[in-house]
Design a protein around this motif. Structure first.
Motif, short mmCIF file in Angstrom:
data_model
loop_
_atom_site.label_atom_id
_atom_site.label_comp_id
_atom_site.label_asym_id
_atom_site.label_seq_id
_atom_site.Cartn_x
_atom_site.Cartn_y
_atom_site.Cartn_z
N SER A 29 0.81 -1.12 -0.25
CA SER A 29 0.00 0.06 0.09
C SER A 29 1.13 1.22 0.06
O SER A 29 1.73 1.24 0.59
N GLU A 71 -4.91 6.62 -3.38
CA GLU A 71 -5.46 5.09 -2.97
C GLU A 71 -4.75 4.18 -3.35
O GLU A 71 -4.10 4.11 -4.78
N THR A 72 -4.48 2.71 -2.66
CA THR A 72 -3.79 1.81 -3.17
C THR A 72 -4.81 0.67 -2.75
O THR A 72 -5.09 0.51 -1.72
N VAL A 73 -5.06 -0.34 -3.71
CA VAL A 73 -5.98 -1.48 -3.41
C VAL A 73 -5.43 -2.73 -4.15
O VAL A 73 -5.34 -2.81 -5.43
N ASN A 74 -4.89 -3.83 -3.47
CA ASN A 74 -4.38 -4.96 -3.89
C ASN A 74 -3.27 -4.81 -4.90
O ASN A 74 -3.46 -5.42 -6.09
N LYS A 78 -4.59 4.12 -7.40
CA LYS A 78 -5.46 5.07 -8.02
C LYS A 78 -4.90 6.39 -8.03
O LYS A 78 -4.64 6.84 -7.04
N TRP A 87 -6.72 3.45 -12.80
CA TRP A 87 -5.98 2.34 -11.82
C TRP A 87 -4.64 2.07 -12.62
O TRP A 87 -5.03 1.63 -14.10
#
Length: 622
Positions: A29, A71-74, A78, A87
């Motif tokens: 992350s 933002e960071t997801v998996n 973003k 993304w």
């Protein structure tokens, strides 16, 4: 450096995609901040609609391009580019600058937006808005509210967006700035908008940029100070080309900075909190163009919730907070003259509180006018030249009247007409009083144009020949008050003012002052005890304004525990402290009270009496 135009059609026809890249490990992350894209120069990093490899490709990034990641997801980052989200694989982002907070802010009131759907605006990723609150023109001679503010504010409030405002300034001097600042403060007080972003000062004219650094610094500081005194956070909007030649950035470092610099990079050389990267952005929910900014630091005021207003009302719990004590009313005393009025000079008088001596009221005293002496000859008449008589004021010695006489051989007799005032509107009356009419030196200096604070000059001409027969200096004109006073509320640290200005010249005629209340702290934390050798220090939170207040505690005058002043601690001191503790007697003054508080807990109790007794009988040390 401008970002290359990257359309979807270009993307679909691109032959080189990032799939050839094989990173070693998944990214963790990432903190919000500015990142550099680290990929081979012959590759492109695909940007997708959602954090999934199967999601629609919408854009791409090249080597060494910068992007703001929020933002960071998996393992997917973003990022925002020109107001749009996308993304991409977070493994290829190299941190350049970490942000405490990263939000997208829309300025929709000054860039041509004709209609706004705030729900769509928020759904598109916008976190807050900054609305134009008011505007001035002609050097702040005209100040008006933004016609769309109420509608835009309510829409943003209902959508749960963070809200800030700005005032579009045109002031180039102290009088104009005071008018703008006081108008803004008064409107904020009357409308009481809930703002979680600052109130920004926003210059709008080339004349403002042309001012010196000292002039701009003074004007901007005056505006921001007035806004903070009204209970709101203040900020400054500036184009990126403003430098230290335009304002002193260190002197104004306490205020938030909102910098306008269109493009991929902000070229402003000082620190800043918001960056307006475009003022003509197309955003979902806005019909027309919008200004878009990144908020990089945590300016959001969490004390006011940013939630939709249409919610189910909740019954408030019964408050157990005691009301603040009423502030003691000042009692205004008689006016005291601090400057006597002169023949043509205004005087001043002031009134003070009879209890505490605080200044409560200032008002001007009109000039008393000249007191003329007898006529004296300034120039004897000759055969072919006229003479001149003058009158001087008995008080100030200034020439107050001039009269011309005919030559000795003249057969003409002047026929007096009415007095005519010399006025800036009719400057033709000034010409006969020039040097060509023989008025030089002291007499010429005597003739001046009308103003509120300057004597009005009037002339009398011969009704037959038109020559000037006499000149007279009238008393300065009276000020004409404005219809309304400019009001600034007092707070814990700043005086309040109800000011009355002259409508014609702008001078302050009357100032009713409400002295600052002073901080109200009930619970103090002792940071350092006062001793006979050094001052102490204490800290507490003001119940009125919520600020943390730090105060110095004066040195102790005497010995701790010695309340009878005999320079030693005895059982009589213990008995006296015990009487204080049970309220049979009150300390004679604050010094005695502090000496009786042996344990330093800000109160006199039986514990202080016991400790004093133990010291007196040798069981304990002072």
């Amino acid at each position: 450096m401008k970002r290359k135009v990257k359309l979807l059609t270009v993307l679909l026809t691109a032959a080189l995609l990032l799939t050839a890249l094989l990173p070693a490990a998944a990214a963790e992350s990432l903190p919000a901040g500015r990142y550099l894209i680290d990929i081979p120069s012959d590759k492109k990093l695909t940007v997708r609609e959602s954090p999934s490899a199967g999601s629609q490709a919408i854009d791409y990034l090249l080597k060494d391009e910068t992007v703001e990641i929020v933002e960071t997801v998996n393992g997917w980052a973003k990022g925002r580019q020109n107001g749009h989200f996308g993304w991409f694989d977070a493994r290829y982002a190299e941190l350049q600058q970490e942000y405490d907070c990263a939000m997208l802010i829309a300025d929709i009131s000054s860039a041509g937006a004709s209609a706004v759907d705030f729900s769509l605006l928020k759904a598109s990723g916008v976190d807050g808005v900054i609305l134009r609150f008011g505007v001035s023109a002609n050097g702040a001679q005209v100040v008006a509210a933004d016609a769309n503010f109420d509608r835009l504010y309510q829409g943003a409030r209902d959508a749960g967006l963070a809200i800030g405002v700005y005032f579009a300034s045109a002031a180039v001097n102290a009088d104009g700035m005071e008018k703008e600042a006081q108008w803004t403060a008064a409107q904020l007080e009357s409308q009481a908008p809930v703002l979680s972003l600052p109130v920004f000062y926003r210059p709008t004219t080339a004349a403002q940029k042309a001012l010196s650094s000292a002039e701009n610094t003074l004007l901007i500081s005056s505006f921001c100070h007035t806004i903070e005194a009204a209970g709101y956070d203040a900020g400054i909007y500036l184009p990126a080309d403003w430098t230290s030649a335009n304002m002193d950035f260190s002197a104004l470092s306490a205020y938030a900075r909102w910098i306008a610099d269109e493009g991929d990079y902000c070229n402003f050389t000082h620190s800043f909190d918001l960056w307006q990267y475009s003022d003509q952005e197309t955003v979902d929910g806005v019909t027309g163009a919008a200004g878009m900014s990144y908020l990089f630091t945590d300016l959001i005021d969490e004390s006011e919730p940013v939630e939709p207003t249409e919610t189910t009302p909740v019954e408030p719990e019964e408050s157990t907070t005691e009301a603040l004590p009423e502030l003691p009313a000042h009692r205004e005393g008689e006016f005291v003259t601090v400057r006597e009025p002169g023949c043509s000079d205004w005087g001043e008088e002031r009134a003070y509180c009879v209890d505490c001596g605080a200044l409560l009221h200032i008002r001007l005293l009109p000039p008393v006018g000249h007191r003329d002496s007898m006529w004296e000859t300034a120039k004897e008449p000759a055969e072919t030249e006229g003479g001149m008589l003058i009158r001087r004021c008995d008080v100030c010695g200034e020439i107050s009247k001039v009269q011309y006489t005919l030559p000795l051989n003249s057969e003409h007799t002047h026929v007096m007409s009415d007095w005519t005032y010399i006025d800036a509107v009719n400057d033709s009356l000034l010409r006969p009083l020039d040097a060509e009419e023989g008025m030089t030196g002291e007499i010429a200096d005597f003739v001046e144009v009308f103003a509120c604070t300057v004597a009005r000059e009037k002339v009398m001409r011969c009704a037959d020949c038109g020559e000037i027969v006499a000149v007279y200096a009238d008393t300065p004109a009276a000020h004409t008050p404005e219809d309304n006073s400019v009001v600034t509320a007092a707070d814990c640290e700043n005086d309040g003012h109800s000011r009355l200005f002259c409508r014609d010249c702008g001078d302050l005629m009357e100032d009713i002052i409400t002295p600052a209340y002073g901080h109200l702290v009930e619970e103090w934390e002792i940071l350092r005890e006062a001793t006979t050798d050094q001052e102490g220090e204490r800290q507490g939170v003001c119940l009125r304004c919520g600020k943390t207040v730090t105060e110095m505690i004066p040195k102790l005058e005497g010995v701790l525990g010695d309340v009878d002043g005999d320079q030693q601690i005895t059982t009589s001191d213990a008995r006296l402290i015990l009487r204080f503790a049970v309220h049979l007697e009150e300390p004679a003054n604050e010094t005695v009270r502090r000496l009786a508080d042996i344990d330093g807990d800000e109160s006199i109790t039986t514990a202080d009496a016991r400790k004093t007794l133990r010291i007196a009988v040798g069981l304990d040390h002072a």
